[in-house]
Enzyme design. Structure first.
Site, PDB file in Angstrom:
ATOM      1  N   ASP A 106      54.737  80.809 -38.418  1.00  0.00           N
ATOM      2  CA  ASP A 106      55.938  81.644 -38.423  1.00  0.00           C
ATOM      3  C   ASP A 106      55.719  82.992 -39.083  1.00  0.00           C
ATOM      4  OD1 ASP A 106      55.793  80.444 -41.141  1.00  0.00           O
ATOM      5  OD2 ASP A 106      57.674  81.528 -41.412  1.00  0.00           O
TER       6      ASP A 106
ATOM      7  N   GLY B 157      42.433  78.757 -48.412  1.00  0.00           N
ATOM      8  CA  GLY B 157      41.930  77.434 -48.787  1.00  0.00           C
ATOM      9  C   GLY B 157      42.594  76.880 -50.033  1.00  0.00           C
TER      10      GLY B 157
ATOM     11  N   ASP C  53      43.596  79.334 -44.623  1.00  0.00           N
ATOM     12  CA  ASP C  53      43.550  80.777 -44.865  1.00  0.00           C
ATOM     13  C   ASP C  53      42.717  81.023 -46.115  1.00  0.00           C
ATOM     14  OD1 ASP C  53      44.192  83.466 -44.820  1.00  0.00           O
ATOM     15  OD2 ASP C  53      46.206  83.215 -45.570  1.00  0.00           O
TER      16      ASP C  53
ATOM     17  N   GLU D 138      46.206  70.267 -40.500  1.00  0.00           N
ATOM     18  CA  GLU D 138      46.727  71.551 -41.005  1.00  0.00           C
ATOM     19  C   GLU D 138      46.799  72.555 -39.854  1.00  0.00           C
ATOM     20  OE1 GLU D 138      48.335  73.242 -42.880  1.00  0.00           O
ATOM     21  OE2 GLU D 138      47.549  73.497 -44.894  1.00  0.00           O
TER      22      GLU D 138
ATOM     23  N   LYS E 199      40.436  81.043 -41.108  1.00  0.00           N
ATOM     24  CA  LYS E 199      40.090  82.448 -41.360  1.00  0.00           C
ATOM     25  C   LYS E 199      39.028  82.489 -42.447  1.00  0.00           C
ATOM     26  CE  LYS E 199      44.836  84.217 -40.814  1.00  0.00           C
ATOM     27  NZ  LYS E 199      45.958  84.821 -41.570  1.00  0.00           N
TER      28      LYS E 199
END
Ligand code: IMP
Ligand code: MG
Length: 179
Positions: free
Chosen positions: A162, A108, A106, A102, A134
């Protein structure tokens, strides 16, 4: 590296290409040792992880396979929660040593919903490699076995990540400049 502008937002350098490269090589070295003789199957989750997957896989020196999947989430007609389906998972996972790749964990949510579907396919083992994590944003606990960098809850760009479809090609990681 100078700051950059993508659409309406400014981003400043956060993790250099050299630092990313070094960390990926360290993760690959661990995997090379732990999976020797096990012929692991890497499953890279598109789109974000393509660059991490390519660099990590190049540094894998043991026999290993890789495949790429896309996850689509939709709202079930009767259920209220999102359901996640995978596209492109053609390999049988039974008795395989699987490593998910991955870009970033973030909240999860993605992995929390997707991992049970993989467990049903009875892999011999299932581990997660994520370039970024994070922890402050985490809503669902996700145990990451091979982690590149722990980062604060800030928006990141580059190296596959992105903003509005742009910036995935940047060889380093940038952070959104606030204010
Ligand atoms: P999660 O389900 O909240 O863990 O979401 C993970 C996905 O959200 C990642 O695979 C990314 O595609 C996207 N994402 C999370 N944080 C960022 C970010 O800072 N920049 C770009 N994409 C992000
Ligand atoms: Mg992703």
């Amino acid at each position: 590296m100078p700051p950059i502008q993508v659409n309406d937002k400014k981003f400043s350098p956060y993790i250099s290409a050299a630092k990313i490269n070094n960390r990926i090589n360290e993760l690959a070295a661990e995997i090379n040792t732990e999976y020797d003789g096990k012929r692991p199957l890497f499953i890279a989750i598109l789109n974000g992880s393509f660059m991490f997957a390519a660099d990590l896989f190049k540094a894998i020196k043991i026999d290993a396979e890789i495949c790429f999947i896309k996850l689509a989430s939709y709202k079930g007609t009767r259920s209220t929660g999102n359901v996640i389906t995978s596209i492109g998972l053609d390999e049988p996972l039974k008795d395989r040593h699987v490593i998910i790749i991955e870009d970033i964990v973030d909240t999860g949510t993605t992995l929390h919903k997707f991992l049970p579907q993989l467990h049903i396919l009875q892999p011999a083992s299932l581990k997660i490699a994520a370039l970024l994590h994070k922890p402050e944003a985490l809503k669902y606990p996700v145990a990451i076995d091979y982690l590149g960098f722990t980062v604060p809850n800030i928006f990141l760009l580059g190296f596959g990540l992105d903003y509005d479809g742009l910036g995935r090609n940047l060889p380093e990681i940038y952070q959104l400049t606030v204010g």
